[in-house]
Write an enzyme that holds these catalytic residues in place. Structure first.
Site, short mmCIF file in Angstrom:
data_model
loop_
_atom_site.label_atom_id
_atom_site.label_comp_id
_atom_site.label_asym_id
_atom_site.label_seq_id
_atom_site.Cartn_x
_atom_site.Cartn_y
_atom_site.Cartn_z
N PRO A 23 14.88 34.01 -20.06
CG PRO A 23 15.22 36.45 -20.01
CD PRO A 23 14.32 35.32 -19.47
CG ASP A 46 14.51 23.19 -25.68
OD1 ASP A 46 14.69 21.96 -25.80
OD2 ASP A 46 13.55 23.98 -26.02
CE LYS A 68 12.62 20.34 -32.16
NZ LYS A 68 12.29 20.14 -30.58
N GLY A 99 14.11 27.76 -23.05
CA GLY A 99 14.25 29.29 -22.70
C GLY A 99 13.01 29.91 -22.83
N GLY A 100 12.86 30.73 -22.11
CA GLY A 100 11.59 31.84 -22.13
C GLY A 100 10.42 31.25 -21.49
CG ASP A 101 5.69 31.27 -21.33
OD1 ASP A 101 5.60 31.21 -19.82
OD2 ASP A 101 5.06 30.41 -21.77
CB THR A 129 8.28 35.51 -23.07
OG1 THR A 129 8.68 35.03 -24.46
CG2 THR A 129 7.75 37.01 -23.01
CG MET A 180 13.45 31.65 -33.28
SD MET A 180 12.43 30.20 -33.31
CE MET A 180 10.74 31.17 -33.01
N GLY A 209 20.31 38.21 -24.91
CA GLY A 209 19.46 39.04 -23.98
C GLY A 209 19.72 38.44 -22.67
#
Length: 265
Positions: A23, A46, A68, A99-101, A129, A180, A209
């Site tokens: 994150p 990303d 995006k 980002g994240g998983d 995540t 989102m 976060g």
């Protein structure tokens, strides 16, 4: 996008790693993710890969933004899929980091499927995540005995339209985490309220976060759109709905007290 491929064409295809960056906090990047970054010939990253993580990219390796954001895609997904195949066939080892998983609302499944079908060697490197990392940073447990026996991750955006079973979501008695969801906060609140969640159900907005600028905004479900507007919440931000949100003050206070005790020892 132009990648200088001089002296990079090899006899055998390269490999693609689909890497979860977590994150935002570079300390949450996995050891494996860091290792494969050091092996890359090309890095594609990303929007949600933080500056702190990008600072860890090897300086000698070309890195290109392929992210995006709402209504602004730097490259179409099908073109990105084709690019991964093309560059791997040229013998490059590629890190596609997001980002994240990669498998949690990251379109990693779509990219992996394309690579497998093209016969490209590909591997997924899981990441923390956002739902887990950001709620932990806010002092909110996703589950807590007596409050929530499960959690459900929900995207507030669909491929064409959002088709969710709102009655089931409202009746689960789970912690709900919406990815989102900032631009659709009014719809989220209206749907959950109309399907039976009490207006005073605790909610949290977690903006940026696991980054130095993280903001945690706590309120009630019926206030959700007002909170977004009043505090001018911007993406990336998570919406957390459920009784576990009330734990935030208790757990954060405990952490702060522990740090105070250590500093005074």
């Amino acid at each position: 996008m132009h990648v200088n491929d001089n002296n990079k064409t090899k006899l055998h295809p390269g490999k693609v790693w689909l890497v979860g960056a977590g994150p935002g906090d570079p300390d949450l990047l996995t050891v494996k993710a860091l290792r494969v970054l050091q092996q890359a010939d090309l890095i594609l990253f990303d929007n949600l890969v933080s500056d702190a993580i990008r600072a860890l990219f090897p300086k000698s390796v070309p890195a290109f933004y392929v992210g995006k954001v709402k209504d602004n895609h730097s490259i179409a997904q099908q073109d990105l899929n084709a690019l991964l195949v093309k560059k791997a066939r040229q013998g490059l080892n590629i890190v596609r980091i997001k980002g994240g998983d990669p498998f949690v609302f990251g379109r990693g499944g779509e990219e992996l499927l394309t690579l497998v079908q093209a016969g490209i060697d590909a591997e997924v490197v899981p990441g923390v995540t956002s739902a887990s990392g950001c709620t932990t940073a806010a002092g909110i447990p996703l589950t807590h005995r007596g409050l929530s026996q499960g959690c459900t991750f929900v995207t507030a955006h669909g491929e064409t339209e959002l088709t969710l079973n709102w009655a089931s979501l409202a009746g689960l008695q789970h912690t709900l985490v919406f990815y989102m969801g900032v631009s659709r906060c009014g719809m989220i609140a209206e749907k959950l309220l109309s399907h039976g969640l009490p207006p005073e159900t605790p909610v949290a907005l977690i903006e940026n976060g696991c980054r130095p600028e993280q903001r945690d905004i706590i309120g009630s479900l019926h206030e959700l759109p007002t909170l977004v507007q009043t505090y001018r919440v911007q993406s990336p931000a998570l919406i957390v709905v459920g009784d576990v949100v009330q734990m935030a003050g208790q757990l954060r206070s405990g952490v702060e007290l522990d740090l105070l005790n250590q500093s005074c020892a």
